[in-house]
Design a protein around this motif. Sequence first.
Motif, PDB file in Angstrom:
ATOM      1  N   ALA A 119       0.984  -1.360   0.089  1.00  0.00           N
ATOM      2  CA  ALA A 119       0.052   0.104   0.033  1.00  0.00           C
ATOM      3  C   ALA A 119       0.928   1.269   0.092  1.00  0.00           C
ATOM      4  CB  ALA A 119      -1.031   0.274   1.227  1.00  0.00           C
ATOM      5  N   ALA A 120       1.844   1.228   0.840  1.00  0.00           N
ATOM      6  CA  ALA A 120       2.738   2.601   0.758  1.00  0.00           C
ATOM      7  C   ALA A 120       3.511   2.713  -0.402  1.00  0.00           C
ATOM      8  CB  ALA A 120       3.809   2.303   2.056  1.00  0.00           C
ATOM      9  N   ALA A 121       4.067   1.388  -1.010  1.00  0.00           N
ATOM     10  CA  ALA A 121       4.821   1.601  -2.206  1.00  0.00           C
ATOM     11  C   ALA A 121       3.748   2.268  -3.659  1.00  0.00           C
ATOM     12  CB  ALA A 121       5.367   0.312  -2.759  1.00  0.00           C
ATOM     13  N   ARG A 122       2.673   1.705  -3.399  1.00  0.00           N
ATOM     14  CA  ARG A 122       1.680   2.209  -4.482  1.00  0.00           C
ATOM     15  C   ARG A 122       1.451   3.763  -4.231  1.00  0.00           C
ATOM     16  NH1 ARG A 122      -4.576   0.361  -5.081  1.00  0.00           N
ATOM     17  NH2 ARG A 122      -4.672   1.299  -3.012  1.00  0.00           N
ATOM     18  N   GLU A 123       1.348   4.255  -3.089  1.00  0.00           N
ATOM     19  CA  GLU A 123       0.984   5.454  -2.859  1.00  0.00           C
ATOM     20  C   GLU A 123       2.583   6.300  -3.416  1.00  0.00           C
ATOM     21  OE1 GLU A 123      -1.648   7.209  -2.086  1.00  0.00           O
ATOM     22  OE2 GLU A 123      -2.350   4.755  -2.505  1.00  0.00           O
ATOM     23  N   LEU A 124       3.679   5.938  -2.962  1.00  0.00           N
ATOM     24  CA  LEU A 124       4.571   6.600  -3.317  1.00  0.00           C
ATOM     25  C   LEU A 124       4.853   6.651  -4.971  1.00  0.00           C
ATOM     26  CD1 LEU A 124       7.549   4.776  -1.241  1.00  0.00           C
ATOM     27  CD2 LEU A 124       6.667   7.328  -1.253  1.00  0.00           C
ATOM     28  N   LEU A 125       4.388   5.536  -5.751  1.00  0.00           N
ATOM     29  CA  LEU A 125       4.497   5.454  -7.231  1.00  0.00           C
ATOM     30  C   LEU A 125       3.366   6.581  -7.691  1.00  0.00           C
ATOM     31  CD1 LEU A 125       4.979   1.524  -7.828  1.00  0.00           C
ATOM     32  CD2 LEU A 125       6.627   3.575  -8.420  1.00  0.00           C
TER      33      LEU A 125
ATOM     34  N   ALA B  70     -13.132  -8.884   0.101  1.00  0.00           N
ATOM     35  CA  ALA B  70     -13.267  -8.266   1.332  1.00  0.00           C
ATOM     36  C   ALA B  70     -11.721  -7.862   2.079  1.00  0.00           C
ATOM     37  CB  ALA B  70     -13.957  -9.068   2.607  1.00  0.00           C
ATOM     38  N   TYR B  71     -10.814  -9.017   2.160  1.00  0.00           N
ATOM     39  CA  TYR B  71      -9.660  -8.701   2.541  1.00  0.00           C
ATOM     40  C   TYR B  71      -8.941  -7.509   1.580  1.00  0.00           C
ATOM     41  CZ  TYR B  71      -4.627 -10.074   3.643  1.00  0.00           C
ATOM     42  OH  TYR B  71      -3.442  -9.802   3.960  1.00  0.00           O
ATOM     43  N   GLY B  72      -8.916  -7.810   0.263  1.00  0.00           N
ATOM     44  CA  GLY B  72      -8.371  -6.658  -0.509  1.00  0.00           C
ATOM     45  C   GLY B  72      -8.985  -5.358  -0.370  1.00  0.00           C
ATOM     46  N   SER B  73     -10.102  -5.337  -0.091  1.00  0.00           N
ATOM     47  CA  SER B  73     -10.609  -4.171   0.338  1.00  0.00           C
ATOM     48  C   SER B  73     -10.047  -3.059   1.295  1.00  0.00           C
ATOM     49  CB  SER B  73     -12.293  -4.147   0.438  1.00  0.00           C
ATOM     50  OG  SER B  73     -12.990  -2.715   0.760  1.00  0.00           O
ATOM     51  N   ILE B  74      -9.748  -4.099   2.477  1.00  0.00           N
ATOM     52  CA  ILE B  74      -9.152  -3.582   3.648  1.00  0.00           C
ATOM     53  C   ILE B  74      -7.731  -3.052   3.226  1.00  0.00           C
ATOM     54  CG2 ILE B  74      -8.391  -4.121   6.035  1.00  0.00           C
ATOM     55  CD1 ILE B  74     -10.864  -5.913   6.178  1.00  0.00           C
ATOM     56  N   GLU B  75      -7.252  -4.026   2.807  1.00  0.00           N
ATOM     57  CA  GLU B  75      -5.630  -3.900   2.351  1.00  0.00           C
ATOM     58  C   GLU B  75      -5.569  -2.652   1.715  1.00  0.00           C
ATOM     59  OE1 GLU B  75      -2.891  -6.072   3.678  1.00  0.00           O
ATOM     60  OE2 GLU B  75      -4.354  -5.897   5.066  1.00  0.00           O
ATOM     61  N   SER B  76      -6.191  -2.371   0.719  1.00  0.00           N
ATOM     62  CA  SER B  76      -6.159  -1.234  -0.460  1.00  0.00           C
ATOM     63  C   SER B  76      -6.808  -0.002  -0.118  1.00  0.00           C
ATOM     64  CB  SER B  76      -6.388  -1.700  -1.691  1.00  0.00           C
ATOM     65  OG  SER B  76      -8.047  -1.966  -1.746  1.00  0.00           O
ATOM     66  N   GLY B  77      -7.489  -0.131   1.160  1.00  0.00           N
ATOM     67  CA  GLY B  77      -8.252   1.155   1.440  1.00  0.00           C
ATOM     68  C   GLY B  77      -9.600   1.357   0.473  1.00  0.00           C
ATOM     69  N   ARG B  78     -10.033   0.193  -0.048  1.00  0.00           N
ATOM     70  CA  ARG B  78     -11.293   0.448  -0.867  1.00  0.00           C
ATOM     71  C   ARG B  78     -10.752   1.287  -2.337  1.00  0.00           C
ATOM     72  NH1 ARG B  78     -15.747  -1.238   1.605  1.00  0.00           N
ATOM     73  NH2 ARG B  78     -15.993  -1.168   3.836  1.00  0.00           N
TER      74      ARG B  78
ATOM     75  N   GLU C 134       9.902   2.183  -0.058  1.00  0.00           N
ATOM     76  CA  GLU C 134      10.932   2.913  -0.789  1.00  0.00           C
ATOM     77  C   GLU C 134      11.525   2.135  -1.881  1.00  0.00           C
ATOM     78  OE1 GLU C 134       9.290   5.564   2.491  1.00  0.00           O
ATOM     79  OE2 GLU C 134      10.384   3.511   2.426  1.00  0.00           O
ATOM     80  N   ALA C 135      12.292   0.898  -1.048  1.00  0.00           N
ATOM     81  CA  ALA C 135      13.002   0.253  -2.215  1.00  0.00           C
ATOM     82  C   ALA C 135      12.169  -0.582  -2.848  1.00  0.00           C
ATOM     83  CB  ALA C 135      13.755  -0.574  -1.032  1.00  0.00           C
ATOM     84  N   LEU C 136      11.068  -1.000  -2.649  1.00  0.00           N
ATOM     85  CA  LEU C 136      10.031  -1.621  -3.481  1.00  0.00           C
ATOM     86  C   LEU C 136       9.601  -0.786  -4.920  1.00  0.00           C
ATOM     87  CD1 LEU C 136       8.522  -4.167  -4.653  1.00  0.00           C
ATOM     88  CD2 LEU C 136       6.639  -3.347  -2.758  1.00  0.00           C
ATOM     89  N   ALA C 137       9.108   0.579  -4.338  1.00  0.00           N
ATOM     90  CA  ALA C 137       8.837   1.604  -5.422  1.00  0.00           C
ATOM     91  C   ALA C 137       9.898   1.894  -6.254  1.00  0.00           C
ATOM     92  CB  ALA C 137       8.343   2.876  -4.783  1.00  0.00           C
TER      93      ALA C 137
END
Length: 220
Positions: free
Chosen positions: A104-110, A139-147, A207-210
């Motif tokens: 989730a954090a890497a996606r936001e960075l990108l 359901a799990y993905g909705s939570i992890e990705s913030g919908r 950061e390393a993943l992004a």
Amino acid sequence: LRGIAPGDSIAFRLRVGNDESWIDGVRRLSGGNKAATPVEPGVVRKPVAAPIAVGQQMPDPEWVAADGRTARLSDFRGKSVALTFVFTRCPLPDYCPRMGRRFAAARELLRATKTGPTNWQFVTISFDPGNDTPEILRAYGSIESGRDADRWQFASAGGESLARIAGPLDFHFSGDGGTFMHNLRTAVLDPQGRLYRRFDGNQWTAEALAEAMTKAARAH
């Protein structure tokens, strides 16, 4: 750990916080096999296929996405792909849940990098298809990705399909009393579906993943 040797039977308390888990209160119950061979924590030594090297092509097995449709890596040709393995019932915040937080954090960075590439995709694959049905994954993905499903697919794989994608990344797991023992593997693939980088364990950063995904997206 004074007075405790390899092979001893022990008891301990598992402490689970919001971001980490640890044990304390370790005590010896009885002596055991003093010749016991230490095993890397969390890793089940059950080879499936030889791991591949950076630059080699990943196999292209099918899996079941959270929307119920069949998907595969080749669906994302032309994009860099970050791929990791979880099971939704994982109770330890520094294992599967940490993979989700880092994705989730890497996606936001990108998404926040205005001059960065846009040809990237995240894929989270459950290795527990018996429990992690498309409904559970939604359901799990909705939570992890913030919908917010933007460029993040949740899916499950089992049997030969799972073996074909887990083995090349040296991912191992085994059922253990209703839960799983497993190691942690996250891979970044280039737009041609070749392994660009592999992240082992849970100490890597978003950061390393992004950064790896950005470089992979521009690879030829």
